[in-house]
Design a protein around this motif. Sequence first.
Motif, PDB file in Angstrom:
ATOM      1  N   SER A  43      61.870  41.490  37.998  1.00  0.00           N
ATOM      2  CA  SER A  43      62.746  41.029  36.924  1.00  0.00           C
ATOM      3  C   SER A  43      62.456  41.788  35.634  1.00  0.00           C
ATOM      4  O   SER A  43      61.319  41.740  35.119  1.00  0.00           O
ATOM      5  CB  SER A  43      62.556  39.524  36.697  1.00  0.00           C
ATOM      6  N   PRO A  72      71.880  41.938  43.500  1.00  0.00           N
ATOM      7  CA  PRO A  72      71.964  40.488  43.714  1.00  0.00           C
ATOM      8  C   PRO A  72      72.335  39.714  42.457  1.00  0.00           C
ATOM      9  O   PRO A  72      73.036  38.705  42.535  1.00  0.00           O
ATOM     10  CB  PRO A  72      70.557  40.118  44.224  1.00  0.00           C
ATOM     11  N   THR A  73      71.902  40.183  41.297  1.00  0.00           N
ATOM     12  CA  THR A  73      72.245  39.465  40.064  1.00  0.00           C
ATOM     13  C   THR A  73      73.732  39.566  39.755  1.00  0.00           C
ATOM     14  O   THR A  73      74.292  38.695  39.085  1.00  0.00           O
ATOM     15  CB  THR A  73      71.436  40.010  38.872  1.00  0.00           C
ATOM     16  N   TRP A  74      74.391  40.624  40.226  1.00  0.00           N
ATOM     17  CA  TRP A  74      75.825  40.769  39.993  1.00  0.00           C
ATOM     18  C   TRP A  74      76.618  39.758  40.805  1.00  0.00           C
ATOM     19  O   TRP A  74      77.733  39.388  40.446  1.00  0.00           O
ATOM     20  CB  TRP A  74      76.285  42.184  40.339  1.00  0.00           C
ATOM     21  N   LYS A  75      76.058  39.327  41.929  1.00  0.00           N
ATOM     22  CA  LYS A  75      76.732  38.334  42.758  1.00  0.00           C
ATOM     23  C   LYS A  75      76.675  36.951  42.108  1.00  0.00           C
ATOM     24  O   LYS A  75      77.493  36.082  42.408  1.00  0.00           O
ATOM     25  CB  LYS A  75      76.075  38.270  44.139  1.00  0.00           C
ATOM     26  N   GLU A  76      75.718  36.774  41.214  1.00  0.00           N
ATOM     27  CA  GLU A  76      75.457  35.452  40.639  1.00  0.00           C
ATOM     28  C   GLU A  76      76.019  35.290  39.234  1.00  0.00           C
ATOM     29  O   GLU A  76      76.177  34.163  38.759  1.00  0.00           O
ATOM     30  CB  GLU A  76      73.933  35.205  40.602  1.00  0.00           C
ATOM     31  N   THR A  77      76.314  36.403  38.556  1.00  0.00           N
ATOM     32  CA  THR A  77      76.738  36.327  37.155  1.00  0.00           C
ATOM     33  C   THR A  77      78.012  37.143  36.942  1.00  0.00           C
ATOM     34  O   THR A  77      78.243  38.142  37.622  1.00  0.00           O
ATOM     35  CB  THR A  77      75.640  36.870  36.224  1.00  0.00           C
ATOM     36  N   SER A 113      67.316  44.708  39.785  1.00  0.00           N
ATOM     37  CA  SER A 113      68.726  44.516  40.094  1.00  0.00           C
ATOM     38  C   SER A 113      69.624  44.981  38.951  1.00  0.00           C
ATOM     39  O   SER A 113      69.380  44.670  37.788  1.00  0.00           O
ATOM     40  CB  SER A 113      68.998  43.031  40.371  1.00  0.00           C
TER      41      SER A 113
END
Length: 230
Positions: free
Chosen positions: A37, A216-221, A11
């Motif tokens: 990851s 997806p990690t951009w949506k969370e951080t 991601s």
Amino acid sequence: MAKDMTLWWGSGSPPCWRVLIALEEKNLQGYNQKLLSFEKGEHKSKEVMDVNPRGQLPAFKFGDIVINESYGACFFLESKFKSQGTKLIPDCAGSDNNCALIALIMQRVFEGNTLHQKMADVFMYNRRVPENERHESAFKRLKETLTTELQMWEGHLKKTPGGFLAGENFSMADVIVFPSVALLLRMGLSEDKYPKLAEYYKKLQGRPSVKATWPPTWKETPGQELLKDI
């Protein structure tokens, strides 16, 4: 066809995102995919190393065909599925205009590698260079080099109608370069200093292939401000 494909990806990685966008644009949903990851070192697992001995992502396999470079995977998908989904590179035969457009697309595609490298030089400086070997003057030069490169891309977008990187339609140039532009904005690039890049980012942000593959990690951080002074 898609069921015969497997993509190993991470991601937020522009090279991985290129392949994800290309697969969407070619209507190849339903492929096998494994989100790994970087932080956990999963890109160095035996499973990945068996496909890509460099231990890098993306790793892409179609049947017995292995392509581990994002440019190669994107061009392969366009060549193999030319008549399916979005035509990312037009046909040249019989049209000088199309040939000129292909030349422009190729120019922007391979310039994209230069942009990505200069961006990575800034992002990765503190990670790659031991603390006792770092120099503010060296880091400043890297940022100045990136600034010059970004100004060139601002100029490209001013000359191109339609808001895309090459011509009036979405093309392989956008597949390759948009993920790098998106990362630049996420890392704090000034929209006021680079209005055309910001406009381009916002235009493509809503494209179905981009929305479907958004990291997806951009949506969370949250993003960062590393480039706020570029």
